[in-house]
Design a protein around this motif. Structure first.
Motif, PDB file in Angstrom:
ATOM      1  N   GLY B   1      38.417  63.404  34.977  1.00  0.00           N
ATOM      2  CA  GLY B   1      37.592  62.710  35.964  1.00  0.00           C
ATOM      3  C   GLY B   1      38.304  61.493  36.527  1.00  0.00           C
ATOM      4  O   GLY B   1      39.441  61.185  36.178  1.00  0.00           O
ATOM      5  N   GLU B   2      37.589  60.796  37.390  1.00  0.00           N
ATOM      6  CA  GLU B   2      38.173  59.617  38.037  1.00  0.00           C
ATOM      7  C   GLU B   2      38.364  58.480  37.043  1.00  0.00           C
ATOM      8  O   GLU B   2      37.562  58.293  36.120  1.00  0.00           O
ATOM      9  CB  GLU B   2      37.229  59.184  39.182  1.00  0.00           C
ATOM     10  CG  GLU B   2      37.639  57.920  39.937  1.00  0.00           C
ATOM     11  CD  GLU B   2      38.934  58.089  40.706  1.00  0.00           C
ATOM     12  OE1 GLU B   2      38.881  58.324  41.923  1.00  0.00           O
ATOM     13  OE2 GLU B   2      39.998  57.948  40.079  1.00  0.00           O
ATOM     14  N   ASN B   3      39.445  57.731  37.233  1.00  0.00           N
ATOM     15  CA  ASN B   3      39.720  56.535  36.437  1.00  0.00           C
ATOM     16  C   ASN B   3      40.150  55.425  37.387  1.00  0.00           C
ATOM     17  O   ASN B   3      40.994  55.653  38.262  1.00  0.00           O
ATOM     18  CB  ASN B   3      40.824  56.816  35.422  1.00  0.00           C
ATOM     19  CG  ASN B   3      41.107  55.610  34.550  1.00  0.00           C
ATOM     20  OD1 ASN B   3      40.210  55.063  33.945  1.00  0.00           O
ATOM     21  ND2 ASN B   3      42.359  55.199  34.501  1.00  0.00           N
ATOM     22  N   VAL B   4      39.537  54.259  37.258  1.00  0.00           N
ATOM     23  CA  VAL B   4      39.859  53.142  38.142  1.00  0.00           C
ATOM     24  C   VAL B   4      40.356  51.970  37.303  1.00  0.00           C
ATOM     25  O   VAL B   4      39.680  51.547  36.369  1.00  0.00           O
ATOM     26  CB  VAL B   4      38.624  52.720  38.968  1.00  0.00           C
ATOM     27  CG1 VAL B   4      38.937  51.494  39.814  1.00  0.00           C
ATOM     28  CG2 VAL B   4      38.154  53.869  39.854  1.00  0.00           C
ATOM     29  N   GLU B   5      41.513  51.478  37.648  1.00  0.00           N
ATOM     30  CA  GLU B   5      42.065  50.289  36.999  1.00  0.00           C
ATOM     31  C   GLU B   5      42.049  49.123  37.989  1.00  0.00           C
ATOM     32  O   GLU B   5      42.187  49.342  39.202  1.00  0.00           O
ATOM     33  CB  GLU B   5      43.485  50.565  36.508  1.00  0.00           C
ATOM     34  CG  GLU B   5      43.547  51.646  35.434  1.00  0.00           C
ATOM     35  CD  GLU B   5      44.946  51.850  34.875  1.00  0.00           C
ATOM     36  OE1 GLU B   5      45.094  52.654  33.937  1.00  0.00           O
ATOM     37  OE2 GLU B   5      45.885  51.205  35.377  1.00  0.00           O
ATOM     38  N   GLN B   6      41.921  47.914  37.447  1.00  0.00           N
ATOM     39  CA  GLN B   6      41.779  46.740  38.307  1.00  0.00           C
ATOM     40  C   GLN B   6      42.570  45.583  37.712  1.00  0.00           C
ATOM     41  O   GLN B   6      42.507  45.324  36.505  1.00  0.00           O
ATOM     42  CB  GLN B   6      40.287  46.376  38.413  1.00  0.00           C
ATOM     43  CG  GLN B   6      39.971  45.222  39.321  1.00  0.00           C
ATOM     44  CD  GLN B   6      38.473  45.021  39.515  1.00  0.00           C
ATOM     45  OE1 GLN B   6      37.668  45.887  39.162  1.00  0.00           O
ATOM     46  NE2 GLN B   6      38.104  43.889  40.051  1.00  0.00           N
ATOM     47  N   HIS B   7      43.291  44.861  38.599  1.00  0.00           N
ATOM     48  CA  HIS B   7      44.092  43.718  38.154  1.00  0.00           C
ATOM     49  C   HIS B   7      44.073  42.618  39.212  1.00  0.00           C
ATOM     50  O   HIS B   7      44.032  42.923  40.411  1.00  0.00           O
ATOM     51  CB  HIS B   7      45.554  44.152  37.931  1.00  0.00           C
ATOM     52  CG  HIS B   7      45.702  45.194  36.881  1.00  0.00           C
ATOM     53  ND1 HIS B   7      45.692  44.911  35.541  1.00  0.00           N
ATOM     54  CD2 HIS B   7      45.803  46.544  36.983  1.00  0.00           C
ATOM     55  CE1 HIS B   7      45.816  46.022  34.859  1.00  0.00           C
ATOM     56  NE2 HIS B   7      45.882  47.037  35.699  1.00  0.00           N
ATOM     57  N   PRO B   8      44.115  41.358  38.805  1.00  0.00           N
ATOM     58  CA  PRO B   8      44.108  40.888  37.412  1.00  0.00           C
ATOM     59  C   PRO B   8      42.681  40.844  36.863  1.00  0.00           C
ATOM     60  O   PRO B   8      41.732  41.035  37.606  1.00  0.00           O
ATOM     61  CB  PRO B   8      44.700  39.483  37.555  1.00  0.00           C
ATOM     62  CG  PRO B   8      44.197  39.025  38.894  1.00  0.00           C
ATOM     63  CD  PRO B   8      44.186  40.248  39.770  1.00  0.00           C
ATOM     64  N   SER B   9      42.544  40.554  35.593  1.00  0.00           N
ATOM     65  CA  SER B   9      41.201  40.440  35.036  1.00  0.00           C
ATOM     66  C   SER B   9      40.600  39.066  35.325  1.00  0.00           C
ATOM     67  O   SER B   9      39.379  38.927  35.407  1.00  0.00           O
ATOM     68  CB  SER B   9      41.232  40.700  33.522  1.00  0.00           C
ATOM     69  OG  SER B   9      42.140  39.807  32.901  1.00  0.00           O
ATOM     70  N   THR B  10      41.451  38.055  35.437  1.00  0.00           N
ATOM     71  CA  THR B  10      41.010  36.721  35.851  1.00  0.00           C
ATOM     72  C   THR B  10      41.982  36.184  36.886  1.00  0.00           C
ATOM     73  O   THR B  10      43.179  36.490  36.836  1.00  0.00           O
ATOM     74  CB  THR B  10      40.921  35.732  34.667  1.00  0.00           C
ATOM     75  OG1 THR B  10      42.215  35.613  34.070  1.00  0.00           O
ATOM     76  CG2 THR B  10      39.938  36.207  33.615  1.00  0.00           C
ATOM     77  N   LEU B  11      41.459  35.374  37.802  1.00  0.00           N
ATOM     78  CA  LEU B  11      42.266  34.834  38.887  1.00  0.00           C
ATOM     79  C   LEU B  11      41.722  33.468  39.261  1.00  0.00           C
ATOM     80  O   LEU B  11      40.526  33.343  39.533  1.00  0.00           O
ATOM     81  CB  LEU B  11      42.219  35.786  40.084  1.00  0.00           C
ATOM     82  CG  LEU B  11      42.968  35.400  41.349  1.00  0.00           C
ATOM     83  CD1 LEU B  11      44.462  35.256  41.072  1.00  0.00           C
ATOM     84  CD2 LEU B  11      42.745  36.441  42.449  1.00  0.00           C
ATOM     85  N   SER B  12      42.580  32.479  39.237  1.00  0.00           N
ATOM     86  CA  SER B  12      42.194  31.135  39.660  1.00  0.00           C
ATOM     87  C   SER B  12      43.030  30.747  40.873  1.00  0.00           C
ATOM     88  O   SER B  12      44.254  30.898  40.848  1.00  0.00           O
ATOM     89  CB  SER B  12      42.421  30.125  38.530  1.00  0.00           C
ATOM     90  OG  SER B  12      41.544  30.361  37.457  1.00  0.00           O
ATOM     91  N   VAL B  13      42.366  30.256  41.903  1.00  0.00           N
ATOM     92  CA  VAL B  13      43.061  29.826  43.110  1.00  0.00           C
ATOM     93  C   VAL B  13      42.504  28.481  43.540  1.00  0.00           C
ATOM     94  O   VAL B  13      41.357  28.124  43.201  1.00  0.00           O
ATOM     95  CB  VAL B  13      42.918  30.856  44.259  1.00  0.00           C
ATOM     96  CG1 VAL B  13      43.521  32.200  43.853  1.00  0.00           C
ATOM     97  CG2 VAL B  13      41.476  31.016  44.683  1.00  0.00           C
ATOM     98  N   GLN B  14      43.302  27.749  44.300  1.00  0.00           N
ATOM     99  CA  GLN B  14      42.825  26.503  44.881  1.00  0.00           C
ATOM    100  C   GLN B  14      42.008  26.811  46.130  1.00  0.00           C
ATOM    101  O   GLN B  14      42.305  27.764  46.875  1.00  0.00           O
ATOM    102  CB  GLN B  14      44.006  25.598  45.255  1.00  0.00           C
ATOM    103  CG  GLN B  14      44.756  25.013  44.051  1.00  0.00           C
ATOM    104  CD  GLN B  14      43.890  24.074  43.227  1.00  0.00           C
ATOM    105  OE1 GLN B  14      43.882  24.120  42.006  1.00  0.00           O
ATOM    106  NE2 GLN B  14      43.167  23.191  43.913  1.00  0.00           N
ATOM    107  N   GLU B  15      40.993  26.001  46.340  1.00  0.00           N
ATOM    108  CA  GLU B  15      40.171  26.175  47.543  1.00  0.00           C
ATOM    109  C   GLU B  15      41.070  26.180  48.782  1.00  0.00           C
ATOM    110  O   GLU B  15      41.963  25.348  48.929  1.00  0.00           O
ATOM    111  CB  GLU B  15      39.171  25.025  47.635  1.00  0.00           C
ATOM    112  CG  GLU B  15      38.235  25.120  48.822  1.00  0.00           C
ATOM    113  CD  GLU B  15      37.201  24.000  48.807  1.00  0.00           C
ATOM    114  OE1 GLU B  15      37.179  23.209  47.846  1.00  0.00           O
ATOM    115  OE2 GLU B  15      36.404  23.933  49.769  1.00  0.00           O
ATOM    116  N   GLY B  16      40.827  27.162  49.654  1.00  0.00           N
ATOM    117  CA  GLY B  16      41.626  27.290  50.862  1.00  0.00           C
ATOM    118  C   GLY B  16      42.761  28.287  50.745  1.00  0.00           C
ATOM    119  O   GLY B  16      43.280  28.769  51.767  1.00  0.00           O
TER     120      GLY B  16
END
Lengths: 111, 111
Positions: B1-16
């Protein structure tokens, strides 16, 4: 107002005590689904229904039952709940488009 | 069946700044790829979707790109704002009416 409703929103129960979580939609949608959400695992589909009296298993159906006797309702039944079914549950519905509308969620704790 | 992977698990960015979340899927028959945003304690809300006959779709600060050959799709958020902070899920439609979600990315936009 177009919406998907679920009841109860919170439930604490004991191992083995049968329970039902109700789901209802007022959009005349054909498709309805149940998901469970666990940390780090995303949403996993438990069962889905393509119309009245037509249901099929998703990825994690063990320990759950569903029924679709009316188009608007799609209850989730746990005949003998166990602690590993402690989770956040979402019902969702959609029409002919793929866009799913989610209910507010039911937080279930099985002790 | 279908398998979906996603990256990154956490992401921090500066506003803007911009944020990019990537997903891969396994079933070449999948033809619908939605992205959902889930704020704390809330239900998932669809923010953008793309179908397999389109390579890119944009809605204000949000865009999604799809590479069917490589079986991956990405969410791009430009000019991030604190209210963009949430968990984001990608998904793909598998066989039948089965929807498979990625495990989620927790985006934090730092002021």
């Amino acid at each position: 107002e177009a919406q998907v409703t679920q009841n109860p929103r919170y439930l604490i129960t004991v191992t083995g005590k049968k329970l039902t979580v109700t789901c209802s939609q007022n959009m005349n949608h054909e498709y309805m689904s149940w998901y469970r959400q666990d940390p780090g695992l995303g949403l996993r589909q438990i069962y889905y229904s393509m119309n009245v009296e037509v249901t099929d298993k998703g990825d994690v159906p063990e320990g759950y039952k569903v029924s679709r006797k009316e188009k608007r309702n799609f209850p989730l039944i746990l005949e003998s709940p166990s602690p590993n079914q402690t989770s956040l549950y979402f019902c969702a519905s959609r029409g002919q488009s793929y866009e799913q509308y989610f209910g507010p969620g039911t937080r279930l704790t099985v002790t | 069946g279908e398998n979906v992977e996603q990256h990154p698990s956490t992401l921090s960015v500066q506003e803007g700044d911009s944020a990019v979340i990537k997903c891969t899927y396994s079933d070449s028959a999948s033809n619908y790829f939605p992205w959902y945003k889930q704020e704390l304690g809330k239900r998932p809300q669809l923010i953008i979707d793309i179908r397999s006959n389109v390579g890119e779709k944009k809605d204000q600060r949000i865009a999604v790109t799809l590479n069917k050959t490589a079986k991956h799709f990405s969410l791009h958020i430009t000019e991030t704002q604190p209210e963009d902070s949430a968990v984001y899920f990608c998904a793909a439609n598998g066989a039948g009416q089965n929807f498979v979600f990625g495990p989620g990315t927790r985006l934090s936009v730092l002021p």
